[in-house]
Motif scaffolding. Structure first.
Motif, PDB file in Angstrom:
ATOM      1  N   ALA A  66       0.835  -1.201   0.000  1.00 28.59           N
ATOM      2  CA  ALA A  66       0.000   0.000   0.000  1.00 28.59           C
ATOM      3  C   ALA A  66       0.874   1.256   0.000  1.00 28.59           C
ATOM      4  CB  ALA A  66      -0.941  -0.003   1.200  1.00 28.59           C
ATOM      5  N   ALA A  67       1.940   1.250   0.793  1.00 30.64           N
ATOM      6  CA  ALA A  67       2.873   2.386   0.820  1.00 30.64           C
ATOM      7  C   ALA A  67       3.586   2.530  -0.517  1.00 30.64           C
ATOM      8  CB  ALA A  67       3.880   2.216   1.957  1.00 30.64           C
ATOM      9  N   LEU A  68       3.928   1.408  -1.142  1.00 29.45           N
ATOM     10  CA  LEU A  68       4.562   1.455  -2.458  1.00 29.45           C
ATOM     11  C   LEU A  68       3.624   2.108  -3.463  1.00 29.45           C
ATOM     12  CD1 LEU A  68       6.855   0.740  -4.426  1.00 29.45           C
ATOM     13  CD2 LEU A  68       5.773  -1.515  -4.697  1.00 29.45           C
ATOM     14  N   GLN A  69       2.361   1.743  -3.436  1.00 37.50           N
ATOM     15  CA  GLN A  69       1.413   2.333  -4.378  1.00 37.50           C
ATOM     16  C   GLN A  69       1.235   3.826  -4.124  1.00 37.50           C
ATOM     17  OE1 GLN A  69       0.131   0.540  -7.084  1.00 37.50           O
ATOM     18  NE2 GLN A  69      -0.153   2.671  -7.680  1.00 37.50           N
ATOM     19  N   ARG A  70       1.188   4.234  -2.856  1.00 44.64           N
ATOM     20  CA  ARG A  70       1.073   5.666  -2.556  1.00 44.64           C
ATOM     21  C   ARG A  70       2.295   6.422  -3.061  1.00 44.64           C
ATOM     22  NH1 ARG A  70      -0.926   3.441   2.126  1.00 44.64           N
ATOM     23  NH2 ARG A  70       0.947   3.927   3.333  1.00 44.64           N
ATOM     24  N   TYR A  71       3.482   5.832  -2.912  1.00 45.68           N
ATOM     25  CA  TYR A  71       4.703   6.439  -3.449  1.00 45.68           C
ATOM     26  C   TYR A  71       4.608   6.565  -4.969  1.00 45.68           C
ATOM     27  CZ  TYR A  71       9.295   6.150  -5.644  1.00 45.68           C
ATOM     28  OH  TYR A  71      10.364   6.322  -6.476  1.00 45.68           O
ATOM     29  N   LEU A  72       4.225   5.484  -5.638  1.00 50.63           N
ATOM     30  CA  LEU A  72       4.132   5.504  -7.097  1.00 50.63           C
ATOM     31  C   LEU A  72       3.126   6.537  -7.593  1.00 50.63           C
ATOM     32  CD1 LEU A  72       4.242   1.658  -7.785  1.00 50.63           C
ATOM     33  CD2 LEU A  72       6.115   3.313  -8.062  1.00 50.63           C
ATOM     34  N   ASP A  73       2.043   6.728  -6.847  1.00 44.33           N
ATOM     35  CA  ASP A  73       0.994   7.670  -7.231  1.00 44.33           C
ATOM     36  C   ASP A  73       1.285   9.110  -6.798  1.00 44.33           C
ATOM     37  OD1 ASP A  73      -0.441   5.554  -8.302  1.00 44.33           O
ATOM     38  OD2 ASP A  73      -1.686   5.289  -6.511  1.00 44.33           O
ATOM     39  N   HIS A  74       2.263   9.308  -5.944  1.00 43.49           N
ATOM     40  CA  HIS A  74       2.551  10.643  -5.408  1.00 43.49           C
ATOM     41  C   HIS A  74       2.854  11.616  -6.560  1.00 43.49           C
ATOM     42  CE1 HIS A  74       4.502  13.863  -3.196  1.00 43.49           C
ATOM     43  NE2 HIS A  74       3.959  13.364  -2.101  1.00 43.49           N
ATOM     44  N   PRO A  75       2.294  12.822  -6.517  1.00 39.60           N
ATOM     45  CA  PRO A  75       2.521  13.785  -7.612  1.00 39.60           C
ATOM     46  C   PRO A  75       3.999  14.091  -7.877  1.00 39.60           C
ATOM     47  CG  PRO A  75       0.753  14.538  -6.174  1.00 39.60           C
ATOM     48  CD  PRO A  75       1.356  13.327  -5.521  1.00 39.60           C
ATOM     49  N   ALA A  76       4.820  14.148  -6.844  1.00 41.39           N
ATOM     50  CA  ALA A  76       6.247  14.421  -7.053  1.00 41.39           C
ATOM     51  C   ALA A  76       6.928  13.261  -7.781  1.00 41.39           C
ATOM     52  CB  ALA A  76       6.938  14.701  -5.714  1.00 41.39           C
ATOM     53  N   HIS A  77       6.523  12.030  -7.459  1.00 45.03           N
ATOM     54  CA  HIS A  77       7.068  10.873  -8.171  1.00 45.03           C
ATOM     55  C   HIS A  77       6.618  10.901  -9.628  1.00 45.03           C
ATOM     56  CE1 HIS A  77       6.873   6.663  -9.639  1.00 45.03           C
ATOM     57  NE2 HIS A  77       8.117   6.658  -9.171  1.00 45.03           N
ATOM     58  N   GLN A  78       5.344  11.148  -9.847  1.00 44.39           N
ATOM     59  CA  GLN A  78       4.816  11.193 -11.207  1.00 44.39           C
ATOM     60  C   GLN A  78       5.502  12.282 -12.033  1.00 44.39           C
ATOM     61  OE1 GLN A  78       2.574   9.139 -12.813  1.00 44.39           O
ATOM     62  NE2 GLN A  78       2.963   7.869 -11.024  1.00 44.39           N
ATOM     63  N   ALA A  79       5.788  13.419 -11.419  1.00 48.34           N
ATOM     64  CA  ALA A  79       6.473  14.506 -12.125  1.00 48.34           C
ATOM     65  C   ALA A  79       7.898  14.101 -12.497  1.00 48.34           C
ATOM     66  CB  ALA A  79       6.481  15.767 -11.267  1.00 48.34           C
ATOM     67  N   GLY A  80       8.597  13.444 -11.589  1.00 51.18           N
ATOM     68  CA  GLY A  80       9.951  12.976 -11.879  1.00 51.18           C
ATOM     69  C   GLY A  80       9.968  11.945 -12.990  1.00 51.18           C
ATOM     70  N   VAL A  81       9.042  11.018 -12.939  1.00 48.73           N
ATOM     71  CA  VAL A  81       8.939   9.987 -13.981  1.00 48.73           C
ATOM     72  C   VAL A  81       8.683  10.636 -15.343  1.00 48.73           C
ATOM     73  CG1 VAL A  81       7.493   8.085 -14.815  1.00 48.73           C
ATOM     74  CG2 VAL A  81       8.245   8.128 -12.434  1.00 48.73           C
ATOM     75  N   ALA A  82       7.823  11.639 -15.371  1.00 46.61           N
ATOM     76  CA  ALA A  82       7.527  12.312 -16.640  1.00 46.61           C
ATOM     77  C   ALA A  82       8.790  12.950 -17.225  1.00 46.61           C
ATOM     78  CB  ALA A  82       6.448  13.372 -16.429  1.00 46.61           C
ATOM     79  N   LEU A  83       9.635  13.517 -16.376  1.00 45.13           N
ATOM     80  CA  LEU A  83      10.900  14.083 -16.861  1.00 45.13           C
ATOM     81  C   LEU A  83      11.798  12.996 -17.441  1.00 45.13           C
ATOM     82  CD1 LEU A  83      11.696  16.543 -13.934  1.00 45.13           C
ATOM     83  CD2 LEU A  83      10.971  17.158 -16.255  1.00 45.13           C
ATOM     84  N   TRP A  84      12.008  11.917 -16.679  1.00 44.08           N
ATOM     85  CA  TRP A  84      12.912  10.842 -17.108  1.00 44.08           C
ATOM     86  C   TRP A  84      12.417  10.139 -18.362  1.00 44.08           C
ATOM     87  CZ3 TRP A  84      17.725   9.240 -15.527  1.00 44.08           C
ATOM     88  CH2 TRP A  84      18.265   9.956 -14.450  1.00 44.08           C
ATOM     89  N   ARG A  85      11.115  10.078 -18.535  1.00 45.40           N
ATOM     90  CA  ARG A  85      10.550   9.408 -19.712  1.00 45.40           C
ATOM     91  C   ARG A  85      11.029  10.063 -21.013  1.00 45.40           C
ATOM     92  NH1 ARG A  85       5.322   9.205 -18.097  1.00 45.40           N
ATOM     93  NH2 ARG A  85       5.616   7.141 -17.229  1.00 45.40           N
ATOM     94  N   GLU A  86      11.412  11.341 -20.951  1.00 45.22           N
ATOM     95  CA  GLU A  86      11.853  12.075 -22.137  1.00 45.22           C
ATOM     96  C   GLU A  86      13.248  11.674 -22.614  1.00 45.22           C
ATOM     97  OE1 GLU A  86      10.033  14.324 -23.891  1.00 45.22           O
ATOM     98  OE2 GLU A  86       8.378  13.717 -22.592  1.00 45.22           O
ATOM     99  N   PHE A  87      14.079  11.073 -21.754  1.00 51.01           N
ATOM    100  CA  PHE A  87      15.472  10.842 -22.144  1.00 51.01           C
ATOM    101  C   PHE A  87      16.059   9.517 -21.678  1.00 51.01           C
ATOM    102  CE2 PHE A  87      15.383  13.433 -18.284  1.00 51.01           C
ATOM    103  CZ  PHE A  87      16.115  12.653 -17.409  1.00 51.01           C
ATOM    104  N   ALA A  88      15.263   8.641 -21.085  1.00 54.02           N
ATOM    105  CA  ALA A  88      15.815   7.392 -20.560  1.00 54.02           C
ATOM    106  C   ALA A  88      14.784   6.271 -20.593  1.00 54.02           C
ATOM    107  CB  ALA A  88      16.310   7.598 -19.126  1.00 54.02           C
ATOM    108  N   THR A  89      15.300   5.056 -20.473  1.00 54.13           N
ATOM    109  CA  THR A  89      14.472   3.880 -20.240  1.00 54.13           C
ATOM    110  C   THR A  89      14.923   3.275 -18.915  1.00 54.13           C
ATOM    111  OG1 THR A  89      15.993   2.453 -21.450  1.00 54.13           O
ATOM    112  CG2 THR A  89      14.160   3.395 -22.696  1.00 54.13           C
ATOM    113  N   TRP A  90      14.092   2.410 -18.326  1.00 56.78           N
ATOM    114  CA  TRP A  90      14.463   1.847 -17.036  1.00 56.78           C
ATOM    115  C   TRP A  90      13.845   0.494 -16.794  1.00 56.78           C
ATOM    116  CZ3 TRP A  90      11.833   6.518 -17.496  1.00 56.78           C
ATOM    117  CH2 TRP A  90      10.486   6.534 -17.125  1.00 56.78           C
TER     118      TRP A  90
END
Length: 97
Positions: A66-90
């Protein structure tokens, strides 16, 4: 406890000093202090230069799924992922510890 491990590979032609990369790193460096579910947080550049190596890593822990899902859904996490999606794979691994 769950460990969430993410390894990032910069896309071809993208370098560590690219402004997009610098913004993505800054977002992830700040993430550890923004998400209350994180029990631990580490992120850094890989220090080795091998053909099979990934470039950047995140290593963190959360209490449960449940904590993992809250982390994944957190707006700051989502914003970081959106940045990385532009220049990397993981790749990721989530496992119990």
């Amino acid at each position: 406890m769950i460990r969430h491990l993410v390894l990032f590979k910069l896309n071809d032609g993208v370098t560590r000093d690219d402004p997009r990369v610098l913004a993505g790193v800054k977002a992830f460096e700040e993430l550890g202090g923004l998400v209350p579910e994180l029990a631990s947080w580490e992120c850094a550049w890989n220090i080795t230069d091998r053909p099979i190596a990934y470039d950047y890593a995140i290593n963190c822990t959360v209490a449960d799924t449940a904590a993992l899902q809250r982390y994944l859904d957190h707006p700051a996490h989502q914003a970081g992922v959106a940045l990385w999606r532009e220049f990397a794979t993981w790749v990721i691994a989530d496992y119990g510890i």
